[in-house]
Design a protein around this motif. Structure first.
Motif, PDB file in Angstrom:
ATOM      1  N   LEU A 269      43.535  40.344  30.432  1.00  0.00           N
ATOM      2  CA  LEU A 269      43.602  40.899  31.778  1.00  0.00           C
ATOM      3  C   LEU A 269      42.907  39.938  32.729  1.00  0.00           C
ATOM      4  O   LEU A 269      41.843  39.399  32.410  1.00  0.00           O
ATOM      5  CB  LEU A 269      42.908  42.262  31.845  1.00  0.00           C
ATOM      6  CG  LEU A 269      43.432  43.360  30.922  1.00  0.00           C
ATOM      7  CD1 LEU A 269      42.536  44.592  31.015  1.00  0.00           C
ATOM      8  CD2 LEU A 269      44.873  43.721  31.265  1.00  0.00           C
ATOM      9  N   LEU A 270      43.495  39.716  33.881  1.00  0.00           N
ATOM     10  CA  LEU A 270      42.870  38.927  34.936  1.00  0.00           C
ATOM     11  C   LEU A 270      42.586  39.876  36.095  1.00  0.00           C
ATOM     12  O   LEU A 270      43.513  40.387  36.731  1.00  0.00           O
ATOM     13  CB  LEU A 270      43.776  37.783  35.385  1.00  0.00           C
ATOM     14  CG  LEU A 270      43.198  36.860  36.467  1.00  0.00           C
ATOM     15  CD1 LEU A 270      41.925  36.172  35.965  1.00  0.00           C
ATOM     16  CD2 LEU A 270      44.229  35.818  36.896  1.00  0.00           C
ATOM     17  N   ILE A 271      41.311  40.116  36.348  1.00  0.00           N
ATOM     18  CA  ILE A 271      40.868  41.110  37.330  1.00  0.00           C
ATOM     19  C   ILE A 271      40.489  40.382  38.615  1.00  0.00           C
ATOM     20  O   ILE A 271      39.537  39.596  38.632  1.00  0.00           O
ATOM     21  CB  ILE A 271      39.657  41.898  36.783  1.00  0.00           C
ATOM     22  CG1 ILE A 271      40.000  42.519  35.424  1.00  0.00           C
ATOM     23  CG2 ILE A 271      39.210  42.960  37.775  1.00  0.00           C
ATOM     24  CD1 ILE A 271      38.787  43.040  34.670  1.00  0.00           C
ATOM     25  N   GLN A 272      41.231  40.622  39.674  1.00  0.00           N
ATOM     26  CA  GLN A 272      40.980  39.954  40.947  1.00  0.00           C
ATOM     27  C   GLN A 272      40.049  40.815  41.802  1.00  0.00           C
ATOM     28  O   GLN A 272      40.366  41.959  42.118  1.00  0.00           O
ATOM     29  CB  GLN A 272      42.304  39.716  41.688  1.00  0.00           C
ATOM     30  CG  GLN A 272      42.185  38.852  42.918  1.00  0.00           C
ATOM     31  CD  GLN A 272      41.818  37.407  42.593  1.00  0.00           C
ATOM     32  OE1 GLN A 272      42.002  36.946  41.478  1.00  0.00           O
ATOM     33  NE2 GLN A 272      41.275  36.708  43.574  1.00  0.00           N
ATOM     34  N   LEU A 273      38.894  40.253  42.171  1.00  0.00           N
ATOM     35  CA  LEU A 273      37.901  41.014  42.924  1.00  0.00           C
ATOM     36  C   LEU A 273      37.823  40.600  44.388  1.00  0.00           C
ATOM     37  O   LEU A 273      37.694  41.450  45.271  1.00  0.00           O
ATOM     38  CB  LEU A 273      36.523  40.877  42.264  1.00  0.00           C
ATOM     39  CG  LEU A 273      36.396  41.483  40.863  1.00  0.00           C
ATOM     40  CD1 LEU A 273      35.023  41.196  40.282  1.00  0.00           C
ATOM     41  CD2 LEU A 273      36.651  42.988  40.906  1.00  0.00           C
ATOM     42  N   LEU A 274      37.874  39.294  44.656  1.00  0.00           N
ATOM     43  CA  LEU A 274      37.792  38.805  46.036  1.00  0.00           C
ATOM     44  C   LEU A 274      38.758  37.641  46.213  1.00  0.00           C
ATOM     45  O   LEU A 274      38.978  36.856  45.285  1.00  0.00           O
ATOM     46  CB  LEU A 274      36.373  38.343  46.370  1.00  0.00           C
ATOM     47  CG  LEU A 274      35.285  39.419  46.467  1.00  0.00           C
ATOM     48  CD1 LEU A 274      33.911  38.765  46.525  1.00  0.00           C
ATOM     49  CD2 LEU A 274      35.506  40.316  47.680  1.00  0.00           C
ATOM     50  N   GLY A 275      39.316  37.500  47.407  1.00  0.00           N
ATOM     51  CA  GLY A 275      40.255  36.425  47.661  1.00  0.00           C
ATOM     52  C   GLY A 275      41.590  36.679  46.982  1.00  0.00           C
ATOM     53  O   GLY A 275      41.829  37.738  46.398  1.00  0.00           O
ATOM     54  N   ARG A 276      42.452  35.686  47.054  1.00  0.00           N
ATOM     55  CA  ARG A 276      43.776  35.796  46.445  1.00  0.00           C
ATOM     56  C   ARG A 276      43.994  34.657  45.454  1.00  0.00           C
ATOM     57  O   ARG A 276      43.382  33.600  45.557  1.00  0.00           O
ATOM     58  CB  ARG A 276      44.873  35.768  47.521  1.00  0.00           C
ATOM     59  CG  ARG A 276      44.891  37.034  48.367  1.00  0.00           C
ATOM     60  CD  ARG A 276      45.950  37.001  49.442  1.00  0.00           C
ATOM     61  NE  ARG A 276      46.024  38.272  50.137  1.00  0.00           N
ATOM     62  CZ  ARG A 276      46.821  39.274  49.801  1.00  0.00           C
ATOM     63  NH1 ARG A 276      47.649  39.134  48.764  1.00  0.00           N
ATOM     64  NH2 ARG A 276      46.820  40.399  50.478  1.00  0.00           N
ATOM     65  N   LYS A 277      44.886  34.899  44.530  1.00  0.00           N
ATOM     66  CA  LYS A 277      45.140  33.927  43.473  1.00  0.00           C
ATOM     67  C   LYS A 277      46.619  33.981  43.117  1.00  0.00           C
ATOM     68  O   LYS A 277      47.176  35.059  42.893  1.00  0.00           O
ATOM     69  CB  LYS A 277      44.273  34.258  42.258  1.00  0.00           C
ATOM     70  CG  LYS A 277      44.419  33.334  41.081  1.00  0.00           C
ATOM     71  CD  LYS A 277      43.282  33.558  40.079  1.00  0.00           C
ATOM     72  CE  LYS A 277      41.982  32.984  40.595  1.00  0.00           C
ATOM     73  NZ  LYS A 277      40.907  33.018  39.571  1.00  0.00           N
ATOM     74  N   ARG A 278      47.257  32.807  43.087  1.00  0.00           N
ATOM     75  CA  ARG A 278      48.670  32.727  42.713  1.00  0.00           C
ATOM     76  C   ARG A 278      48.765  32.257  41.268  1.00  0.00           C
ATOM     77  O   ARG A 278      48.159  31.246  40.889  1.00  0.00           O
ATOM     78  CB  ARG A 278      49.401  31.757  43.643  1.00  0.00           C
ATOM     79  CG  ARG A 278      50.907  31.694  43.427  1.00  0.00           C
ATOM     80  CD  ARG A 278      51.620  31.107  44.638  1.00  0.00           C
ATOM     81  NE  ARG A 278      51.199  29.759  44.925  1.00  0.00           N
ATOM     82  CZ  ARG A 278      51.915  28.661  44.648  1.00  0.00           C
ATOM     83  NH1 ARG A 278      53.098  28.781  44.060  1.00  0.00           N
ATOM     84  NH2 ARG A 278      51.467  27.470  44.969  1.00  0.00           N
ATOM     85  N   VAL A 279      49.511  33.000  40.465  1.00  0.00           N
ATOM     86  CA  VAL A 279      49.653  32.683  39.046  1.00  0.00           C
ATOM     87  C   VAL A 279      51.117  32.340  38.772  1.00  0.00           C
ATOM     88  O   VAL A 279      52.018  33.120  39.093  1.00  0.00           O
ATOM     89  CB  VAL A 279      49.208  33.858  38.156  1.00  0.00           C
ATOM     90  CG1 VAL A 279      49.254  33.449  36.681  1.00  0.00           C
ATOM     91  CG2 VAL A 279      47.804  34.330  38.535  1.00  0.00           C
ATOM     92  N   LEU A 280      51.345  31.156  38.206  1.00  0.00           N
ATOM     93  CA  LEU A 280      52.676  30.724  37.788  1.00  0.00           C
ATOM     94  C   LEU A 280      52.792  30.994  36.296  1.00  0.00           C
ATOM     95  O   LEU A 280      51.935  30.571  35.518  1.00  0.00           O
ATOM     96  CB  LEU A 280      52.879  29.235  38.074  1.00  0.00           C
ATOM     97  CG  LEU A 280      52.410  28.709  39.435  1.00  0.00           C
ATOM     98  CD1 LEU A 280      52.732  27.228  39.566  1.00  0.00           C
ATOM     99  CD2 LEU A 280      53.026  29.506  40.570  1.00  0.00           C
ATOM    100  N   MET A 281      53.855  31.684  35.872  1.00  0.00           N
ATOM    101  CA  MET A 281      53.970  32.126  34.487  1.00  0.00           C
ATOM    102  C   MET A 281      55.317  31.724  33.891  1.00  0.00           C
ATOM    103  O   MET A 281      56.344  31.721  34.581  1.00  0.00           O
ATOM    104  CB  MET A 281      53.785  33.643  34.398  1.00  0.00           C
ATOM    105  CG  MET A 281      52.480  34.147  34.993  1.00  0.00           C
ATOM    106  SD  MET A 281      52.160  35.897  34.651  1.00  0.00           S
ATOM    107  CE  MET A 281      51.741  35.818  32.898  1.00  0.00           C
ATOM    108  N   TYR A 282      55.276  31.402  32.594  1.00  0.00           N
ATOM    109  CA  TYR A 282      56.476  31.019  31.859  1.00  0.00           C
ATOM    110  C   TYR A 282      56.468  31.754  30.518  1.00  0.00           C
ATOM    111  O   TYR A 282      55.446  31.799  29.824  1.00  0.00           O
ATOM    112  CB  TYR A 282      56.506  29.513  31.602  1.00  0.00           C
ATOM    113  CG  TYR A 282      56.470  28.651  32.840  1.00  0.00           C
ATOM    114  CD1 TYR A 282      57.636  28.126  33.383  1.00  0.00           C
ATOM    115  CD2 TYR A 282      55.260  28.350  33.463  1.00  0.00           C
ATOM    116  CE1 TYR A 282      57.603  27.316  34.517  1.00  0.00           C
ATOM    117  CE2 TYR A 282      55.215  27.551  34.597  1.00  0.00           C
ATOM    118  CZ  TYR A 282      56.388  27.040  35.117  1.00  0.00           C
ATOM    119  OH  TYR A 282      56.341  26.241  36.237  1.00  0.00           O
ATOM    120  N   SER A 283      57.604  32.279  30.146  1.00  0.00           N
ATOM    121  CA  SER A 283      57.739  32.998  28.880  1.00  0.00           C
ATOM    122  C   SER A 283      57.419  32.086  27.695  1.00  0.00           C
ATOM    123  O   SER A 283      57.611  30.865  27.767  1.00  0.00           O
ATOM    124  CB  SER A 283      59.172  33.519  28.751  1.00  0.00           C
ATOM    125  OG  SER A 283      59.466  33.884  27.416  1.00  0.00           O
TER     126      SER A 283
END
Length: 361
Positions: A269-283
């Motif tokens: 799990l990636l828990i975002q608390l402050l700010g924004r984050k862009r995650v690029l994902m590949y199967s």
């Protein structure tokens, strides 16, 4: 740490060169040269690795000046060769015994090239690919408001990422100042810093982007008690057992990934608390298009850089199908085992990753 049987420096250097060459398979070199000296600095055995775009060449005598030089004592060289499956390059007995000068990124590449996966870790990734192949292709990442444990487990079983919303509404910090008060007394130790400092002090460096100060946490460990202030509804009472948290906080711009493309052998799990984050994902099924490294222990990096791919070298990357998601404060990304991902931030951000304990294959 086990003690390996000593061998002559010349044999050690050749063995080390062989292991490095295998670990650098597929590395898109730009003609870099790394000189390695085994044994005594003055009289130790020397060799050079020339890293070209189409392979590695090992030379014992070359007029070309090195971009980096690494001095490795005999006993450490023995350990690096013998204990490649379990060695931790962050171990101070290793890190403190090796000296280098020149390009630090090239030296890091050399160290990573010595890692080797265990059969168990390889089996986890193979199972993740098989699981992904048994289910329909994922074409988008769904947002689910306050998902139940059953929904989370179903997504894990189907190798399907999702973003959970509404889980932190009761405890989300409204500002960096508020979070700094919540984490008062907690210390962290980013690997590159080499010392512990208060988390609140680190947060101050991030906000100020202070020259000479640490501005990215590098996934350093947090005490388990940290999660107590941000208890997720589905993790209460052990319904979804979680492991030790890691901190991913810092400041950067969107021109490069702060975490390179890789995959992990656990559901997380990636828990975002402050700010924004862009995650690029590949199967996991995109493996062959992403050029994963052969040398790794647990998480497996890739040679290709999604934001700046060298398509003349990584020609198959053009076929890779990518999913993207931007995490806002309070959102939680489920990252199934074996999914390749990298992270891009623009400005200060604070998030915590935590593994889900339990079966991964």
């Amino acid at each position: 740490m086990m003690t390996a049987e000593p061998r002559p420096a010349e044999q050690l250097s050749r063995d080390l060169a062989r292991e490095l060459s295998w670990g650098l398979t597929g590395y898109p070199g730009n003609g870099e040269v790394c000189q390695i000296i085994i044994g005594d600095e003055a009289s130790g055995h020397r060799l050079q690795l020339h890293l070209g775009p189409h392979g590695i060449e090992v030379r014992e005598d070359s007029p070309r000046p090195a971009d980096a030089t690494v001095w490795v004592p005999d006993e450490i060289a023995n350990l690096l060769i013998k204990e490649a499956r379990s060695i931790d390059l962050r171990d101070r007995r290793i890190h403190g015994g090796i000296r280098y000068e020149g390009n630090p990124l090239l030296v890091t590449r050399m160290g990573q090239a010595l890692l080797r996966p265990s059969p168990e870790v390889k089996a986890v990734y193979e199972a993740a690919e098989q699981r992904a192949g048994r289910h329909p292709a994922v074409t988008s990442i769904e947002r689910v408001h306050r998902p139940s444990v059953a929904v989370i487990r179903a997504a894990v079983d189907a190798s399907r990422p999702l973003v959970a919303t509404g889980l932190l509404d009761h405890c989300l910090p409204g500002s960096w100042e508020a979070l700094a008060q919540q984490v008062s007394g907690i210390h962290i130790e980013p690997q590159s810093l080499g010392r512990a400092l208060p988390l609140s002090e680190f947060m101050g460096h991030v906000l100020a982007r202070q020259a000479g100060g640490p501005t990215y946490s590098e996934g350093c460990m947090l005490p388990p008690a940290f999660l107590g202030a941000f208890r997720l509804a589905f993790a209460q009472n052990g319904a979804l057992p979680l492991g030790a948290p890691q901190l991913w906080a810092g400041a950067s711009d969107s021109s490069q990934a702060v975490t390179g493309l890789h995959r992990d052998p656990v559901n997380g799990l990636l828990i975002q608390l402050l700010g924004r984050k862009r995650v690029l994902m590949y199967s996991p099924l995109e493996r062959d298009n992403l050029y994963p490294v052969t040398a790794y222990n647990s998480f497996q990096n890739c040679w290709v850089e999604p934001l700046k791919p060298r398509l003349e070298v990584h020609t198959k990357f053009k076929r890779a199908r990518r999913l993207e998601v931007e995490l806002a404060p309070g959102e939680v990304l489920l990252n199934p085992v074996g999914w390749f991902h990298c992270v891009v931030i623009d400005g200060p951000t604070f998030s915590v990753s935590v593994p889900i304990k339990g079966r991964t294959n």
